[in-house]
Motif scaffolding. Sequence first.
Motif, PDB file in Angstrom:
ATOM      1  N   LEU A  35      13.332   3.790  -0.829  1.00 30.15           N
ATOM      2  CA  LEU A  35      12.767   5.093  -1.167  1.00 30.15           C
ATOM      3  C   LEU A  35      11.887   4.884  -2.391  1.00 30.15           C
ATOM      4  N   GLY A  36      10.607   4.635  -2.156  1.00 27.79           N
ATOM      5  CA  GLY A  36       9.721   4.280  -3.252  1.00 27.79           C
ATOM      6  C   GLY A  36      10.138   2.935  -3.804  1.00 27.79           C
ATOM      7  N   SER A  37      10.493   2.897  -5.081  1.00 26.85           N
ATOM      8  CA  SER A  37      10.943   1.646  -5.687  1.00 26.85           C
ATOM      9  C   SER A  37      12.465   1.533  -5.696  1.00 26.85           C
TER      10      SER A  37
END
Length: 75
Positions: A35-37
């Motif tokens: 989730l993103g980074s």
Amino acid sequence: IEKLLTVNEVADLLRVKPGTIYPWVHKSYIPTLKLGSCVRFHPTSITPIDQAPRETKAGGAKAIVGVAIGLKGQI
């Protein structure tokens, strides 16, 4: 909605340090959701080490992780 696990929660379940989880993620030993980074884990893909089957095959950490996360026979 099921709660996703963090690196620290997975480390607690597998009885390893959180720093051990990152190389396993990088080597794709543990299925992840990114989730993103952030890295998260689906709870059903992780089996606490005390509930994992006792038999393991030779193969070092990969075999141990495979049993602990329920991927025995797939690694």
